[in-house]
Design a protein around this motif. Sequence first.
Motif, PDB file in Angstrom:
ATOM      1  N   CYS A 158       0.855  -1.192   0.000  1.00 41.70           N
ATOM      2  CA  CYS A 158       0.000   0.000   0.000  1.00 41.70           C
ATOM      3  C   CYS A 158       0.894   1.246   0.000  1.00 41.70           C
ATOM      4  CB  CYS A 158      -0.898  -0.008   1.231  1.00 41.70           C
ATOM      5  SG  CYS A 158      -1.845   1.518   1.430  1.00 41.70           S
ATOM      6  N   VAL A 159       0.658   2.154  -0.963  1.00 36.36           N
ATOM      7  CA  VAL A 159       1.526   3.331  -1.060  1.00 36.36           C
ATOM      8  C   VAL A 159       1.288   4.303   0.094  1.00 36.36           C
ATOM      9  CG1 VAL A 159       1.860   3.276  -3.570  1.00 36.36           C
ATOM     10  CG2 VAL A 159      -0.121   4.477  -2.628  1.00 36.36           C
ATOM     11  N   SER A 160       0.168   4.122   0.800  1.00 38.45           N
ATOM     12  CA  SER A 160      -0.157   5.055   1.867  1.00 38.45           C
ATOM     13  C   SER A 160       0.376   4.591   3.222  1.00 38.45           C
ATOM     14  CB  SER A 160      -1.674   5.257   1.916  1.00 38.45           C
ATOM     15  OG  SER A 160      -2.015   6.113   2.960  1.00 38.45           O
ATOM     16  N   CYS A 161       0.085   3.337   3.598  1.00 39.45           N
ATOM     17  CA  CYS A 161       0.497   2.879   4.936  1.00 39.45           C
ATOM     18  C   CYS A 161       1.624   1.856   4.887  1.00 39.45           C
ATOM     19  CB  CYS A 161      -0.692   2.307   5.703  1.00 39.45           C
ATOM     20  SG  CYS A 161      -1.215   0.692   5.101  1.00 39.45           S
ATOM     21  N   GLY A 162       1.922   1.335   3.688  1.00 37.51           N
ATOM     22  CA  GLY A 162       3.044   0.409   3.556  1.00 37.51           C
ATOM     23  C   GLY A 162       2.731  -1.042   3.858  1.00 37.51           C
ATOM     24  N   CYS A 163       1.456  -1.358   4.170  1.00 37.37           N
ATOM     25  CA  CYS A 163       1.148  -2.763   4.474  1.00 37.37           C
ATOM     26  C   CYS A 163       1.147  -3.603   3.199  1.00 37.37           C
ATOM     27  CB  CYS A 163      -0.185  -2.876   5.203  1.00 37.37           C
ATOM     28  SG  CYS A 163      -1.619  -2.668   4.139  1.00 37.37           S
ATOM     29  N   THR A 164       1.475  -4.878   3.349  1.00 37.71           N
ATOM     30  CA  THR A 164       1.529  -5.786   2.199  1.00 37.71           C
ATOM     31  C   THR A 164       0.123  -6.313   1.935  1.00 37.71           C
ATOM     32  OG1 THR A 164       3.598  -6.458   3.203  1.00 37.71           O
ATOM     33  CG2 THR A 164       2.919  -7.676   1.257  1.00 37.71           C
ATOM     34  N   PRO A 165      -0.289  -6.419   0.655  1.00 39.39           N
ATOM     35  CA  PRO A 165      -1.636  -6.921   0.379  1.00 39.39           C
ATOM     36  C   PRO A 165      -1.828  -8.338   0.923  1.00 39.39           C
ATOM     37  CG  PRO A 165      -0.427  -6.439  -1.678  1.00 39.39           C
ATOM     38  CD  PRO A 165       0.448  -6.045  -0.552  1.00 39.39           C
ATOM     39  N   GLN A 166      -2.942  -8.548   1.608  1.00 39.94           N
ATOM     40  CA  GLN A 166      -3.247  -9.855   2.196  1.00 39.94           C
ATOM     41  C   GLN A 166      -4.051 -10.682   1.205  1.00 39.94           C
ATOM     42  OE1 GLN A 166      -2.382 -10.618   5.684  1.00 39.94           O
ATOM     43  NE2 GLN A 166      -1.075  -8.888   5.102  1.00 39.94           N
ATOM     44  N   VAL A 167      -3.773 -11.960   1.174  1.00 40.98           N
ATOM     45  CA  VAL A 167      -4.569 -12.871   0.346  1.00 40.98           C
ATOM     46  C   VAL A 167      -6.024 -12.775   0.806  1.00 40.98           C
ATOM     47  CG1 VAL A 167      -4.779 -15.261  -0.453  1.00 40.98           C
ATOM     48  CG2 VAL A 167      -2.551 -14.380   0.274  1.00 40.98           C
TER      49      VAL A 167
END
Length: 246
Positions: A158-167
């Motif tokens: 996520c470009v905003s919070c940096g979290c990795t996309p979850q399946v």
Amino acid sequence: MPLEDDDAVVLQRLDYSESSQVLVFFTRRHGKVRAIAKGVKRSTKKRFAVGIDLLELGHLVFSIRTPRQSALAILTEWKPGRPLGGLRSRLDRLYAAQYAVETTAALTEDWDPHQRLYDVLVDVLSSLAAADEVSSHVARFQCALLREIGSWPYLQACVSCGCTPQVDHPVWFSSNEGGLLCRDCEGSRIEKRQISPEVLAVLGGEGAGEGATPAAVSLLDYHITHVMGRPPKVSQALTQLLSTTG
Ligand SMILES: [Zn+2]
């Protein structure tokens, strides 16, 4: 005026006067070149046996005044290369090829060389001329174009919070933000569209477009439309045709 030569693809053809045309070439070493072909429309002229076609590959010789940035080159010779007649035998191939040349013309600058993009364009046009499946070639070109002009989006997190996309969690894509938005961050953004796990899988890795589906082409077209500030002319016809034929 000194003569220069280069390999090229014909991107655009503009009427200039009754007997002349301005041609926009994408060349391998000089980038986009606008050249006037004097007498190209007369049947009696000697240097160009036939008119020069869009989507044609060939070798051009031209002269140019300095500073060349502001001047129109003068086409002195055009030798057509390998014919790509197969592009015109199917509508999806033709639209795909037109899409590639139109976006190249719109998103590159005159006299700004992009050798890698040139090589991909020629390879994609040649492949399309005999292609059964068109989407992966279009996507390969879209990826190369976006990377080459520095507009490739960030798809790893996520470009905003940096979290990795979850399946199994929905993910969005925003052109303005330049990449992915997670479910917590998408709500505050207006410009966005959902990106499917399949499309993310195709574009998220090396992002070269291999194995791309019409959905991936459509997402890349959405981003290219934003970067261009308008949709490519054949965008709608191409994406519709691809989604109905696979
Ligand atoms: Zn987020």
